[in-house]
Every structure is written in structure tokens, then in C-alpha cells.
Design an enzyme around this catalytic site. Structure first.
Site, PDB file in Angstrom:
ATOM      1  N   LYS A 145      87.841  36.891  63.459  1.00 51.85           N
ATOM      2  CA  LYS A 145      87.307  38.243  63.272  1.00 51.85           C
ATOM      3  C   LYS A 145      87.612  39.163  64.451  1.00 51.85           C
ATOM      4  O   LYS A 145      87.785  40.352  64.260  1.00 51.85           O
ATOM      5  CB  LYS A 145      85.824  38.224  62.943  1.00 51.85           C
ATOM      6  CG  LYS A 145      84.906  37.783  64.044  1.00 51.85           C
ATOM      7  CD  LYS A 145      83.469  37.694  63.501  1.00 51.85           C
ATOM      8  CE  LYS A 145      82.599  36.914  64.454  1.00 51.85           C
ATOM      9  NZ  LYS A 145      82.448  37.528  65.778  1.00 51.85           N
TER      10      LYS A 145
ATOM     11  N   ARG B 207      73.608  39.785  64.328  1.00 55.08           N
ATOM     12  CA  ARG B 207      73.725  38.350  64.064  1.00 55.08           C
ATOM     13  C   ARG B 207      72.527  37.793  63.326  1.00 55.08           C
ATOM     14  O   ARG B 207      72.528  36.632  62.929  1.00 55.08           O
ATOM     15  CB  ARG B 207      73.837  37.592  65.384  1.00 55.08           C
ATOM     16  CG  ARG B 207      75.256  37.568  65.827  1.00 55.08           C
ATOM     17  CD  ARG B 207      75.467  36.678  67.010  1.00 55.08           C
ATOM     18  NE  ARG B 207      76.772  37.022  67.535  1.00 55.08           N
ATOM     19  CZ  ARG B 207      77.493  36.253  68.296  1.00 55.08           C
ATOM     20  NH1 ARG B 207      77.039  35.072  68.646  1.00 55.08           N
ATOM     21  NH2 ARG B 207      78.674  36.643  68.718  1.00 55.08           N
TER      22      ARG B 207
ATOM     23  N   ARG C 208      89.528  14.006  63.171  1.00 58.55           N
ATOM     24  CA  ARG C 208      88.954  12.689  63.445  1.00 58.55           C
ATOM     25  C   ARG C 208      87.710  12.813  64.305  1.00 58.55           C
ATOM     26  O   ARG C 208      87.715  13.433  65.360  1.00 58.55           O
ATOM     27  CB  ARG C 208      89.989  11.800  64.131  1.00 58.55           C
ATOM     28  CG  ARG C 208      91.142  11.460  63.212  1.00 58.55           C
ATOM     29  CD  ARG C 208      92.219  10.719  63.936  1.00 58.55           C
ATOM     30  NE  ARG C 208      91.741   9.457  64.454  1.00 58.55           N
ATOM     31  CZ  ARG C 208      92.154   8.944  65.605  1.00 58.55           C
ATOM     32  NH1 ARG C 208      93.011   9.594  66.350  1.00 58.55           N
ATOM     33  NH2 ARG C 208      91.699   7.776  65.998  1.00 58.55           N
TER      34      ARG C 208
END
Ligand SMILES: [Zn+2]
Length: 214
Positions: free
Chosen positions: A13, A88, A127
Site C-alpha cells: 500500500k 487503523r 516452511r
């Protein structure tokens, strides 16, 4: 042109925000940048912010709102801006609504870069290992039931030699919990641009511009 861009950490972003800011000749206002500036000038808000960060806490909403407000009332914001990293939380979004109303600025669009968090985690590594109990996972062939957490002992999974991993998982979890509800919040206001973020950078920009101009 008053815009917000949001998306999970690692969604690109920041890159898109810069491109959009250039296109419309408006300031790119990133919460990270204004936090750094506040700490540098070391005034009351800056000191408070430094304290919160030193404690390892999330910056409280009211402090964040004050620091952002101080930036948005500047003259260079009169013709617009693109906000990146703010709001946020719903509390921050509500405070922003009040501020914009006071300034008589109208939010045109909220761009949401939609990238599944498992793709972002996958970029960090495929992994995963639980250092606590030794169980290993693979995001593609043997994914853990909860993103980033060991099925057996619920510890954070890590990648050998990768200190970033835990940070990325923490940031994604915070995003899922606190920031994702904003998608609904702006959708209801009918200003949400939901953009598939996991494609070529140029394609993403094109889709964003098309939605802004719509
Ligand atoms: Zn485990």
C-alpha cells in the site's frame, strides 16, 4: 481529492499510495512518517509517543488522532491527501470523520488492497517450525489450522534464521482484529474501493485509478 489507502502489512500500500499521490499532486501522509517526525521534534505529543513505543504498546487511539490532526490541518492538505496507515481502528475512523467534517473536507474513496494474509505470510516463508515443540508445517502442503500458530502447543511458528517472522505475524493479527472492521465501516458509507492487491503493481494502480474516477 481526499483518499485513504488500507491493506494488510506487506500488501504494497505504501508503493501504491506514492503513485496515487504523484498522479493527483496531493501529499502522501503515512502514519509511520508523521510518528517519526513527532519523535524527532520531541514536543509533548512526541514524548508521549516515544513513551508508548518504548513500552512496546500499540500507540493509543487518542494520541494517534492528535498527531494526525496536527498534520491534516496544514495548508498543503487543502486540496487533498492520501492517508496511509491511518485510520487503523474504528475509534480512529470516527475521529477522522469528525475532523474532516470540521475542515469541510469530503472523503472521496477508501482504497482497500485485498491480499489474503496467508499469501503475505507465504512471502515471508513457506516452511514453518515450532521452536517450542519441534512440529514443522508447510503453508502449501501442511498449513497450521490457525495462521502462524502451532496446532499442537499454540506457540508462534517461526522460520529458521528469520527474526522478521514473528513481527509479521503479530502485525497481521493486529490488522485482522483492529483494522479489518474498517472495510465494513467504509463499505456502508458507499466509498469503498475493494482492489485485488496480489497482482502486478501497474495493474493494481490501474484498478485503483479506475475506482477513484468512477
Ligand atoms: Zn508447537
Amino acid at each position: 481529492m481526499f483518499l485513504i489507502i488500507m491493506g494488510p502489512p506487506g500488501s504494497g500500500k505504501g508503493t501504491q499510495a506514492k503513485l496515487i499521490a504523484d498522479k493527483y499532486q496531493i501529499p502522501h501522509i503515512s502514519s509511520g512518517d508523521i510518528f517519526r517526525q513527532a519523535i524527532e521534534i520531541h514536543d509533548e505529543l512526541g514524548k508521549e509517543l516515544q513513551l508508548a513505543i518504548n513500552k512496546g504498546h500499540l500507540v493509543p487511539d487518542d494520541l494517534t488522532n492528535k498527531i494526525v490532526e496536527r498534520r491534516l490541518i496544514k495548508d498543503d492538505c487543502k486540496n487533498g491527501f492520501i492517508l496511509d496507515g491511518y485510520p487503523r481502528t474504528i475509534v480512529q475512523a470516527e475521529a477522522l470523520d469528525l475532523l474532516l467534517e470540521k475542515l469541510e473536507y469530503r472523503l472521496k474513496k477508501v482504497i482497500n488492497l485485498d491480499v489474503d494474509s496467508s499469501i503475505i505470510i507465504g512471502r515471508v516463508s513457506k516452511r514453518l517450525l515450532c521452536k517450542h515443540c519441534g512440529t514443522s508445517f508447510n503453508l502449501i502442503t501442511n498449513p497450521p489450522k490457525q495462521k502462524g500458530l502451532c496446532d499442537i502447543c499454540k506457540s508462534y511458528l517461526s522460520v529458521r534464521e528469520d527474526d522478521n517472522y514473528k513481527t509479521v505475524i503479530e502485525r497481521i493479527n493486529i490488522y485482522e482484529e483492529k483494522t479489518k472492521p474498517l472495510i465494513e465501516y467504509y463499505y456502508k458509507k458507499n466509498i469503498l474501493c475493494n482492489i485485488q492487491g496480489d497482482v502486478d503493481v501497474k495493474e493494481v494502480t490501474k484498478a485503483i485509478l479506475a475506482c477513484i474516477e468512477r
